[in-house]
Design a protein around this motif. Structure first.
Motif, PDB file in Angstrom:
ATOM      1  N   UNK A 292       0.816  -1.215   0.000  1.00  0.00           N
ATOM      2  CA  UNK A 292       0.000   0.000   0.000  1.00  0.00           C
ATOM      3  C   UNK A 292       0.849   1.263   0.000  1.00  0.00           C
ATOM      4  N   UNK A 293       1.895   1.266   0.791  1.00  0.00           N
ATOM      5  CA  UNK A 293       2.792   2.430   0.839  1.00  0.00           C
ATOM      6  C   UNK A 293       3.474   2.656  -0.501  1.00  0.00           C
ATOM      7  N   UNK A 294       3.835   1.569  -1.181  1.00  0.00           N
ATOM      8  CA  UNK A 294       4.554   1.700  -2.451  1.00  0.00           C
ATOM      9  C   UNK A 294       3.686   2.360  -3.522  1.00  0.00           C
ATOM     10  N   UNK A 295       2.412   2.036  -3.546  1.00  0.00           N
ATOM     11  CA  UNK A 295       1.512   2.611  -4.554  1.00  0.00           C
ATOM     12  C   UNK A 295       1.307   4.102  -4.303  1.00  0.00           C
ATOM     13  N   UNK A 296       1.235   4.500  -3.032  1.00  0.00           N
ATOM     14  CA  UNK A 296       1.106   5.930  -2.721  1.00  0.00           C
ATOM     15  C   UNK A 296       2.284   6.720  -3.294  1.00  0.00           C
ATOM     16  N   UNK A 297       3.451   6.111  -3.252  1.00  0.00           N
ATOM     17  CA  UNK A 297       4.656   6.796  -3.696  1.00  0.00           C
ATOM     18  C   UNK A 297       4.702   7.005  -5.208  1.00  0.00           C
ATOM     19  N   UNK A 298       4.028   6.133  -5.982  1.00  0.00           N
ATOM     20  CA  UNK A 298       4.121   6.250  -7.442  1.00  0.00           C
ATOM     21  C   UNK A 298       2.848   6.816  -8.076  1.00  0.00           C
ATOM     22  N   UNK A 299       1.844   7.137  -7.258  1.00  0.00           N
ATOM     23  CA  UNK A 299       0.574   7.628  -7.808  1.00  0.00           C
ATOM     24  C   UNK A 299       0.761   8.899  -8.635  1.00  0.00           C
ATOM     25  N   UNK A 300       1.529   9.870  -8.100  1.00  0.00           N
ATOM     26  CA  UNK A 300       1.737  11.119  -8.830  1.00  0.00           C
ATOM     27  C   UNK A 300       2.556  10.899 -10.094  1.00  0.00           C
ATOM     28  N   UNK A 301       3.479   9.945 -10.046  1.00  0.00           N
ATOM     29  CA  UNK A 301       4.256   9.630 -11.246  1.00  0.00           C
ATOM     30  C   UNK A 301       3.334   9.176 -12.365  1.00  0.00           C
ATOM     31  N   UNK A 302       2.372   8.323 -12.042  1.00  0.00           N
ATOM     32  CA  UNK A 302       1.418   7.845 -13.046  1.00  0.00           C
ATOM     33  C   UNK A 302       0.616   8.995 -13.641  1.00  0.00           C
ATOM     34  N   UNK A 402      11.053  11.925 -11.991  1.00  0.00           N
ATOM     35  CA  UNK A 402      10.355  11.674 -10.724  1.00  0.00           C
ATOM     36  C   UNK A 402      11.015  10.562  -9.919  1.00  0.00           C
ATOM     37  N   UNK A 403      11.458   9.506 -10.577  1.00  0.00           N
ATOM     38  CA  UNK A 403      12.105   8.429  -9.837  1.00  0.00           C
ATOM     39  C   UNK A 403      13.413   8.900  -9.209  1.00  0.00           C
ATOM     40  N   UNK A 404      14.180   9.723  -9.961  1.00  0.00           N
ATOM     41  CA  UNK A 404      15.453  10.214  -9.439  1.00  0.00           C
ATOM     42  C   UNK A 404      15.291  11.523  -8.661  1.00  0.00           C
TER      43      UNK A 404
END
Length: 437
Positions: A292-302, A402-404
């Motif tokens: 769940x925490x991991x998806x929160x971190x990439x939501x804005x990237x998507x 965003x990843x970096x």
């Protein structure tokens, strides 16, 4: 006039994000709608165009990025990333760790789509970066150069494969010639250019920051490597399997299903849930909290990548790519240079390497026949041109940024220059091969 509108749109996007600090996703939406109006897309269809761009772009990578983030987070939290980083550093040493990642990126980049390879390799890169306190861009960019080159130059990736078919080229010969060009392109645009980027300050996504664990709590070496690389192994197997079975057409639907990146990632996440989760003593609730925490971190990237897709769709539906290609086709240049230039201009305007490659191919296909140009080299020339000057209208640009966790300026300095070097070196390689073949 059309090209001026495109240039103003790109400039406005950069201004909104950098000067006015507007969220990139919101900036993309604003610029997409305004640009669509000026490019005469019917007002009643403009919203659908934007929605289609977002949907097509996110729809193709949402599962991969989300599941990849879950797998990456679990690899980090379980200590597998720490174990992998320790083994790699012990095997290659800090001096050669770049080359180890470059080689790995090239090998897995041949069968994997760029987005899949990116998501799979980033946790490995970041684990090395965090554990040994190395510059993230300096270590990561060369590996991404490998993935980018395979994406643009080499079958079985979508654009090169489609170009091979369109020009009547030979898939095997194109692959061999592509590898010959790819090696110097990767070396120059990757490890050599990255030496100038050591001073870029980058704090990559917190999602992949592994917690330091004592050695007795780390998973074993085989478990760590096998679980982290299982998606690569399965995708290579499912890609190669049809070539080694007698009745491949009969089971083509099954091969496509089990070889789909999303299905592979789901299967691998299930395996990792046991091997790095339950087997390591974690409860299912703890594992699900990690996911769940991991998806929160990439939501804005998507969302940002979807925004880039919206602008791309506006530019595509307006006919910008065809207008640019038609105007360049009249220039008195070598067909190989012309193919590269048309693909490059469309790439700069539209942002999609695939759209640029396929559009350019349609424009120069008659010239290949008329001038007896080597079709294998034309595939590589257009593939190289389709990678040039990746910037704010390209989803790959934002994925890297965003990843970096970089500024737009540093992303342009690192990612955009790397992609341009790959494109230019690719063209030089094609022209040199044209003198020999």
């Amino acid at each position: 006039m059309t090209l001026l509108i495109v240039l103003l749109a790109i400039a406005s996007l950069i201004l909104l994000i950098t000067a006015f600090k507007l969220n990139p996703f919101l900036a993309f939406l604003v610029v997409s709608f305004i640009t669509g109006i000026f490019l005469d897309i019917p007002i009643d269809k403009l919203a659908k165009t934007v929605e289609k761009g977002i949907g097509d772009t996110i729809g193709s990578i949402a599962i991969i990025i989300s599941l990849g983030a879950m797998l990456g987070k679990l690899v980090a939290e379980s200590g597998a990333a720490q174990k992998i980083a320790s083994v790699m550093m012990a095997s290659f040493g800090e001096k050669y760790i770049q080359w180890a990642l470059v080689t790995t990126g090239f090998i897995i980049g041949i069968p994997l789509f760029y987005g899949v390879g990116f998501v799979l390799m980033i946790p490995l890169v970041f684990s090395v970066v965090y554990q040994y306190k190395l510059p993230a861009v300096y270590i990561g960019l060369p590996m991404l150069a490998s993935l980018s080159v395979t994406h643009g130059f080499l079958p079985p990736h979508p654009s090169p494969s489609a170009l091979v078919t369109q020009f009547g080229a030979n898939m095997g010969i194109t692959l061999i010639l592509g590898i010959l060009i790819a090696i110097p392109a990767i070396v120059i645009a990757g490890p050599l250019y990255a030496r100038t980027l050591k001073n870029i300050n980058s704090q990559p996504l917190e999602i992949f920051r592994p917690k330091a664990l004592s050695n007795d709590k780390l998973p074993n070496t085989f478990n760590s490597f096998f679980t982290a690389l299982l998606p690569v192994i399965l995708l290579i197997i499912t890609t190669a399997l049809p070539f080694f079975t007698e009745d491949s057409k009969r089971y083509s639907g099954v091969y496509k299903f089990v070889g789909d990146a999303g299905i592979v990632m789901l299967l691998c996440l299930g395996f990792a849930t046991y091997s790095l989760g339950i087997r390591q003593g974690k409860s299912m609730k703890t594992i699900m909290n990690i996911f769940g925490d991991s998806v929160k971190d990439v939501a804005m990237i998507l969302l940002i990548i979807g925004g880039a897709g919206a602008l791309k769709q506006v530019l595509t539906d307006s006919g910008v790519s065809h207008e640019i290609a038609a105007s360049l086709q009249l220039m008195p240049l070598s067909p190989l240079v012309l193919g590269w230039l048309i693909a490059a201009m469309i790439r700069i305007a539209v942002g999609s390497a695939t759209v640029a490659g396929l559009t350019a191919a349609g424009m120069v296909a008659p010239l290949v026949i008329q001038t007896h140009t080597n079709p294998n080299l034309m595939v590589l020339s257009i593939g190289a041109g389709s990678l040039v000057l990746s910037h704010v209208n390209d989803a790959g640009f934002w994925l890297f940024k965003e990843y970096f966790n970089l500024s737009v300026k540093d992303t342009l300095r690192s990612w955009t220059v790397m992609e341009t070097l790959v494109a230019v070196i690719g063209l030089v390689g094609v022209l040199m091969l044209d003198l020999i073949i």
